[in-house]
Motif scaffolding. Structure first.
Motif, PDB file in Angstrom:
ATOM      1  N   ASN A 184       0.854  -1.195   0.254  1.00 44.44           N
ATOM      2  CA  ASN A 184       0.037  -0.117   0.079  1.00 44.44           C
ATOM      3  C   ASN A 184       0.825   1.070   0.087  1.00 44.44           C
ATOM      4  O   ASN A 184       0.564   2.259  -0.744  1.00 44.44           O
ATOM      5  CB  ASN A 184      -0.957   0.042   1.201  1.00 44.44           C
ATOM      6  CG  ASN A 184      -2.161   0.508   0.782  1.00 44.44           C
ATOM      7  OD1 ASN A 184      -2.571   0.800  -0.374  1.00 44.44           O
ATOM      8  ND2 ASN A 184      -3.315   0.437   2.046  1.00 44.44           N
TER       9      ASN A 184
ATOM     10  N   GLU B 243       2.676   1.558  -3.431  1.00 41.39           N
ATOM     11  CA  GLU B 243       1.639   2.076  -4.505  1.00 41.39           C
ATOM     12  C   GLU B 243       1.366   3.629  -4.306  1.00 41.39           C
ATOM     13  O   GLU B 243       1.293   4.441  -5.178  1.00 41.39           O
ATOM     14  CB  GLU B 243       0.375   1.239  -4.299  1.00 41.39           C
ATOM     15  CG  GLU B 243      -0.013   0.594  -5.493  1.00 41.39           C
ATOM     16  CD  GLU B 243      -1.355   0.138  -5.170  1.00 41.39           C
ATOM     17  OE1 GLU B 243      -2.541   0.404  -5.665  1.00 41.39           O
ATOM     18  OE2 GLU B 243      -1.452  -1.110  -4.403  1.00 41.39           O
ATOM     19  N   LEU B 244       1.309   4.144  -2.821  1.00 37.10           N
ATOM     20  CA  LEU B 244       1.134   5.513  -2.949  1.00 37.10           C
ATOM     21  C   LEU B 244       2.418   6.299  -3.362  1.00 37.10           C
ATOM     22  O   LEU B 244       2.091   7.449  -3.730  1.00 37.10           O
ATOM     23  CB  LEU B 244       0.736   5.726  -1.421  1.00 37.10           C
ATOM     24  CG  LEU B 244       0.402   7.373  -0.955  1.00 37.10           C
ATOM     25  CD1 LEU B 244      -0.560   7.890  -1.722  1.00 37.10           C
ATOM     26  CD2 LEU B 244      -0.007   7.316   0.510  1.00 37.10           C
TER      27      LEU B 244
ATOM     28  N   TYR C 288       2.182   6.627  -6.833  1.00 36.57           N
ATOM     29  CA  TYR C 288       1.232   7.572  -7.388  1.00 36.57           C
ATOM     30  C   TYR C 288       1.548   9.169  -7.056  1.00 36.57           C
ATOM     31  O   TYR C 288       1.643   9.803  -8.029  1.00 36.57           O
ATOM     32  CB  TYR C 288      -0.070   7.317  -6.638  1.00 36.57           C
ATOM     33  CG  TYR C 288      -1.145   8.412  -6.765  1.00 36.57           C
ATOM     34  CD1 TYR C 288      -1.672   8.287  -7.993  1.00 36.57           C
ATOM     35  CD2 TYR C 288      -1.769   9.282  -5.589  1.00 36.57           C
ATOM     36  CE1 TYR C 288      -2.867   9.205  -8.366  1.00 36.57           C
ATOM     37  CE2 TYR C 288      -2.630   9.837  -6.011  1.00 36.57           C
ATOM     38  CZ  TYR C 288      -3.045   9.994  -7.152  1.00 36.57           C
ATOM     39  OH  TYR C 288      -4.186  10.858  -7.329  1.00 36.57           O
TER      40      TYR C 288
ATOM     41  N   CYS D  55     -10.837   9.331  -2.035  1.00 34.39           N
ATOM     42  CA  CYS D  55      -9.479   8.732  -1.262  1.00 34.39           C
ATOM     43  C   CYS D  55      -8.622   8.619  -2.491  1.00 34.39           C
ATOM     44  O   CYS D  55      -9.040   8.500  -3.719  1.00 34.39           O
ATOM     45  CB  CYS D  55      -9.763   7.310  -0.638  1.00 34.39           C
ATOM     46  SG  CYS D  55      -9.932   5.878  -1.626  1.00 34.39           S
ATOM     47  N   TRP D  56      -7.215   8.442  -2.377  1.00 36.94           N
ATOM     48  CA  TRP D  56      -6.394   8.448  -3.496  1.00 36.94           C
ATOM     49  C   TRP D  56      -6.630   7.467  -4.435  1.00 36.94           C
ATOM     50  O   TRP D  56      -6.417   7.357  -5.565  1.00 36.94           O
ATOM     51  CB  TRP D  56      -4.882   8.785  -3.235  1.00 36.94           C
ATOM     52  CG  TRP D  56      -4.267   7.493  -2.257  1.00 36.94           C
ATOM     53  CD1 TRP D  56      -4.376   7.179  -1.040  1.00 36.94           C
ATOM     54  CD2 TRP D  56      -3.539   6.382  -2.931  1.00 36.94           C
ATOM     55  NE1 TRP D  56      -3.755   5.728  -0.850  1.00 36.94           N
ATOM     56  CE2 TRP D  56      -3.194   5.411  -2.216  1.00 36.94           C
ATOM     57  CE3 TRP D  56      -3.228   6.086  -4.671  1.00 36.94           C
ATOM     58  CZ2 TRP D  56      -2.575   4.213  -2.059  1.00 36.94           C
ATOM     59  CZ3 TRP D  56      -2.368   4.884  -4.511  1.00 36.94           C
ATOM     60  CH2 TRP D  56      -2.270   3.945  -3.362  1.00 36.94           C
ATOM     61  N   LYS D  57      -6.992   6.222  -3.850  1.00 41.35           N
ATOM     62  CA  LYS D  57      -7.067   4.994  -4.635  1.00 41.35           C
ATOM     63  C   LYS D  57      -8.455   5.140  -5.561  1.00 41.35           C
ATOM     64  O   LYS D  57      -8.213   4.989  -6.744  1.00 41.35           O
ATOM     65  CB  LYS D  57      -7.497   3.797  -3.960  1.00 41.35           C
ATOM     66  CG  LYS D  57      -6.068   3.357  -3.422  1.00 41.35           C
ATOM     67  CD  LYS D  57      -6.253   1.868  -2.648  1.00 41.35           C
ATOM     68  CE  LYS D  57      -4.806   1.448  -2.211  1.00 41.35           C
ATOM     69  NZ  LYS D  57      -4.810   0.035  -1.438  1.00 41.35           N
ATOM     70  N   CYS D  58      -9.544   5.649  -5.092  1.00 40.12           N
ATOM     71  CA  CYS D  58     -10.711   5.862  -5.669  1.00 40.12           C
ATOM     72  C   CYS D  58     -10.721   7.002  -6.881  1.00 40.12           C
ATOM     73  O   CYS D  58     -10.780   6.873  -8.062  1.00 40.12           O
ATOM     74  CB  CYS D  58     -12.048   6.110  -4.989  1.00 40.12           C
ATOM     75  SG  CYS D  58     -12.456   4.805  -4.100  1.00 40.12           S
TER      76      CYS D  58
ATOM     77  N   ARG E  58      -7.677   7.892  -8.275  1.00 41.40           N
ATOM     78  CA  ARG E  58      -6.757   7.215  -9.354  1.00 41.40           C
ATOM     79  C   ARG E  58      -7.568   6.388 -10.301  1.00 41.40           C
ATOM     80  O   ARG E  58      -7.491   6.425 -11.603  1.00 41.40           O
ATOM     81  CB  ARG E  58      -5.563   6.542  -8.771  1.00 41.40           C
ATOM     82  CG  ARG E  58      -4.620   6.336  -9.925  1.00 41.40           C
ATOM     83  CD  ARG E  58      -3.420   5.605  -9.114  1.00 41.40           C
ATOM     84  NE  ARG E  58      -3.815   4.403  -8.435  1.00 41.40           N
ATOM     85  CZ  ARG E  58      -2.808   3.448  -8.023  1.00 41.40           C
ATOM     86  NH1 ARG E  58      -1.546   3.606  -8.477  1.00 41.40           N
ATOM     87  NH2 ARG E  58      -3.241   2.546  -7.314  1.00 41.40           N
ATOM     88  N   THR E  59      -8.641   5.471  -9.593  1.00 47.43           N
ATOM     89  CA  THR E  59      -9.225   4.637 -10.613  1.00 47.43           C
ATOM     90  C   THR E  59     -10.228   5.498 -11.362  1.00 47.43           C
ATOM     91  O   THR E  59     -10.319   5.265 -12.489  1.00 47.43           O
ATOM     92  CB  THR E  59     -10.008   3.700  -9.601  1.00 47.43           C
ATOM     93  OG1 THR E  59      -9.486   3.201  -8.490  1.00 47.43           O
ATOM     94  CG2 THR E  59     -10.804   2.702 -10.507  1.00 47.43           C
TER      95      THR E  59
END
Ligand SMILES: [Zn+2]
Length: 324
Positions: A63, A66-67, A70, A313-316, A318-319
């Motif tokens: 995690n 990955e951040l 990003y 959140c950064w994941k959403c 990015r998606t």
């Protein structure tokens, strides 16, 4: 004086001479200890026990990594400010006296350095943002404003992201602290984080562009330079400056919000510091990186308005970005 120094040195050499065997033994034992420790740490990092610890936190390390990737991508968000190209020419020194005019070397024009007079340099130091726009050709248009709002958004995520990774990594390390042998913790802290699978995080702010005003006197004997760093603080100033300078049409004026650091915080607060897509919030993950997203993107004529902004959140985020 020389006699005293001679006395001191001969004293030191006599002591060394008398104790040479003791010193050799101490040096050798030190070397043996270092070699023994290096062997021990190599064996430890290959041991089943260590691998088990590494496995148990692998989800967290992935995690963090990955951040890290990003935020490395976001660093490239910087828009190149296009400066005028006036062509190139060279000044040749024809004077009889070949003085060393070392300051003249600094007299270079580039897309991030503007050669100027002493007066312009002085004025630019009084009103940096105004002179940055004037001499680096930043047009007072909504397009430029939007570009810099995006840069501010991305750079803020980078700064907050670095902080998130550091805190998260420290948190994970503290959770396994007691399982790691004392010697390893004491003597190999960096190697430990690397062996656990954490990638190095670049904490420098070298990605933030700097624009300079450079003055060199006609004789080439003196010079001074003014650097304007487009960091988070200056980006906020720039956005406010452009907003005041733009002649808004009536239909847009008053509707559009300014995407500054203050607005970012207001949106997060309104959304209770939770991702509007997956619902994850800082209550669940204290080091979660939250970003601000345009629900209808700017590229699809979405506006920077309170209603069109949301916390993700950064994941959403990015998606969503990769789907557009
Ligand atoms: Zn989310």
């Amino acid at each position: 004086m020389i006699y005293i120094v001679y006395q001191i040195f001969s004293g030191i050499f006599t002591i060394i001479g008398n104790n040479i065997d003791v010193l050799i033994i101490a040096g050798l034992s030190g070397m043996v200890l270092v070699i023994a420790y290096l062997q021990y740490s190599e064996i430890y990092f290959k041991s089943k026990k260590f691998n088990h610890i590494k496995e148990s936190i692998s989800e967290h390390t992935n995690n963090c990594n990955e951040l890290n990737h990003y935020i490395e991508e976001l660093k490239r968000s910087y828009v190149v400010i296009e400066t005028y190209n006036y062509g190139t020419a060279e000044i040749i020194d024809n004077s009889l006296y070949n003085f060393q005019r070392k300051e003249r070397k600094k007299d270079i024009q580039s897309n991030k350095t503007h050669r100027c007079s002493a007066i312009v340099l002085k004025n630019a130091s009084d009103q940096p943002i105004k002179y940055l726009c004037k001499y680096f050709n930043i047009e007072k248009k909504e397009e430029s404003l939007s570009k810099f709002e995006k840069v501010l958004n991305d750079f803020t995520s980078v700064e907050q992201g670095k902080d998130s990774i550091r805190k998260e990594r420290d948190f994970i390390l503290s959770s396994i602290y007691n399982s790691i042998p004392l010697l390893i913790r004491k003597f190999s802290p960096k190697k430990l984080t690397r062996k656990l699978g954490f990638e190095t995080v670049d904490i420098s702010d070298a990605y933030i562009p700097t624009f300079s005003f450079q003055y060199v006197s006609a004789g080439g004997n003196s010079s001074s330079r003014l650097d304007i760093k487009l960091n988070i603080e200056n980006l906020n100033h720039l956005i406010n400056y452009l907003n005041n300078a733009i002649k808004w049409t009536k239909s847009i004026a008053g509707q559009r919000a300014l995407m500054t650091s203050i607005l970012r915080e207001e949106i997060k607060e309104r959304d209770n510091y939770k991702c509007c897509s997956c619902g994850l919030g800082i209550e669940d993950e204290p080091n979660l990186l939250l970003e601000i997203d345009h629900i209808v993107p700017l590229s699809k004529r979405g506006m920077t308005t309170f209603d069109n902004l949301q916390t993700l959140c950064w994941k959403c985020n990015r998606t969503k970005g990769s789907k557009l």
